[in-house]
Structures are given as C-alpha cells and as structure tokens.
Enzyme design. Structure first.
Site, short mmCIF file in Angstrom:
data_model
loop_
_atom_site.label_atom_id
_atom_site.label_comp_id
_atom_site.label_asym_id
_atom_site.label_seq_id
_atom_site.Cartn_x
_atom_site.Cartn_y
_atom_site.Cartn_z
N ARG A 16 0.85 -1.20 0.00
CA ARG A 16 0.00 0.00 0.00
C ARG A 16 0.89 1.25 0.00
O ARG A 16 0.58 2.23 -0.69
CB ARG A 16 -0.93 0.00 1.21
CG ARG A 16 -2.05 -1.02 1.13
CD ARG A 16 -2.99 -0.94 2.31
NE ARG A 16 -3.79 0.27 2.29
CZ ARG A 16 -4.55 0.68 3.30
NH1 ARG A 16 -4.58 -0.01 4.43
NH2 ARG A 16 -5.26 1.78 3.20
N CYS A 22 -1.23 5.97 9.02
CA CYS A 22 -1.63 4.73 8.35
C CYS A 22 -2.75 5.07 7.40
O CYS A 22 -2.72 6.12 6.75
CB CYS A 22 -2.02 3.68 9.38
SG CYS A 22 -3.37 4.19 10.46
#
Length: 270
Positions: free
Chosen positions: A171, A229
């Site tokens: 990611r 995050c």
C-alpha cells in the site's frame, strides 16, 4: 510504567476497567466475538462508535469530540483513579487505538494486554459469555495528552524528521489500495509496517528489538518522529511500539484517508 501488561499481571489486579476492543476492518463485528467469550469483567468498547467520530474529510476514524468520548468512557466504567486495561484478539492493533485515545484525553494509567485474548487463554485463564455490567465511571476527557499532527505538520515532519507509514508495504508503494481512493504515500515518509512490531503469536517484540528496528528507519533520540496509516488505527499501534522502544512519537490521526481528501496534496509511489 510499561504500556503493556501480561495476562498474569492482569489476573492479579484487584480492580481495573477492562475494555474488549476487538475489531477488524471489514469484520466480523467485534461485539459478536465479545458475546462468544471474553475476559471476566470486561465490557465491549466499539472502536467505530466509542473511539472515533463519524468518517468524513477528516478521515475514516477521526478523533471523537471530548464530550462524546467522555460519555462513552463513563458508560464503560472508566474513572480517573482506576487503571484501565485494553485488549483485542492478539496483535493489539485495535487495543492500541483505545490506549492512545485514552492517553490523548488525559487518562494516566492505561495498559495494553500484550498478546490479547489469545495470550490470556493460552495462559490457562478463564473466559466468560456473561456480559459485563459496570457502574458508570467519572472520567473527564482533557484533550492534548499525546502529540498529534495535521496534514501540514505531517508533510513538514516527513521532510525534516521521520514520518513512518504503518500500512502494508504494497500500500505504501502504491501497488494496491483496497480502501482509499488514491494509492501511494506521503512524500518522504518511510515504510514501517506494524506487522513487524509483533511476534507471530501477537505479542510485541522486546524493547531492544523494537528500538533497533526504529533506529534503522531513522527514528533515533533527538529526531522528531510521527506515524500515520490509512485512518489512524494501525498508526496508533506504531506509536505504542515506539513508546515501548523509548521513542516518543506524534500521531497523524486523519492519516492517508485525510491526506487524499484534498486532491492538491502530493502523492508518492514506489
């Protein structure tokens, strides 16, 4: 005081507010797992409802308003002078968000059950299906107990300090993005997946191991450190791991979901 507690230490505590914070993005619902079995005396804390405000441009899990958080914690039996222990299934991802949010709002005695419910049962300690009922607490929410970053401060820290990206490496690189509308990472942020903070069974690695890990990523004493995050949940786990390592860090609560809400903000890949 260590932010972690072992099952044996928790079993020996005479009086503590115990919050079951089991949660996984995409489910199954943590409340169902709680009803199937939990630590005696624990009450269920809903990460989405109790530890975050509704999703929006501020992110998928923005900070709750102080009044809302205070009301939720009092309902769960949290009081000023009473220790709080939080746990999830095993790896402390959700429990860390509860630890961080309680610390941010001023509770001074919060610990995470290292290894979660899995470690508790492996220690031969009992679970129950009996729903916990606790008297209301008297906790007063006072924001500011932990450092936070907004988008501009996160960008500045990535350039002048160390900003750790707690998501999976793919990611970070922008190869996949299963949740947010844009793939990639904040320019100059450093990939530091939270999965590397814990052992296979879910317990945190030892302090020296974590310190070496973060030192190798540039997070050393005297250098400002932050973490983000996707939505501010696993980044709280990163902040907890950094605290275990003796390295204080700020949390970008809005994280990537807030960053990409403004199309003018730059995105890096690779």
């Amino acid at each position: 005081m260590s932010p972690l507690i072992t099952p044996e230490e928790l079993a020996a505590i005479g009086d503590a507010a115990i919050l079951d914070v089991r949660w996984r993005l995409g489910g199954p619902p943590g409340a169902e797992a709680y009803r199937e079995g939990h630590i005696p005396g624990a009450v269920f804390c809903d990460l989405n409802a109790d530890l975050a405000a509704p999703a929006g441009t501020a992110g998928r899990h923005p900070l709750p308003a102080p009044e809302a958080f205070q009301e939720a914690m009092r309902r769960l039996g949290v009081s000023e002078g009473r220790p709080v222990v939080v746990y999830d299934e095993a790896d402390s991802t959700a429990a860390a968000r509860a630890w961080w949010t309680l610390r941010y709002f001023g509770h001074g005695d919060v610990r995470v059950l290292d290894g979660g419910l899995r470690a508790w049962t492996r220690a031969g300690l009992p679970v129950t299906k009996e729903e916990g009922h606790v008297p209301p607490g008297d906790f007063t929410a006072r924001p500011g107990g932990m450092p936070v970053l907004d988008a501009d401060e996160a960008a500045a820290l990535a350039a002048d300090g160390v900003l750790l990206d707690a998501r999976a490496a793919e990611r970070y690189r922008g190869e996949v993005e299963p949740i947010d509308p844009v793939a990639g990472h904040i320019p100059s942020a450093v990939s530091a997946p939270t999965t590397e903070n814990v052992e296979p069974g879910g317990r945190f690695h030892a302090r020296d191991f974590l310190r070496e890990r973060f030192n190798s990523l540039g997070a050393v004493e005297g250098v400002p450190v932050g973490a983000y995050c996707g939505s501010g949940v696993t980044a709280a786990h990163e902040v907890l791991a950094l605290e275990i390592a003796g390295l204080p860090a700020a949390l970008y609560v809005g994280s990537w979901s807030n960053w990409v809400a403004d199309p003018a903000r730059p995105v890096a890949t690779g």
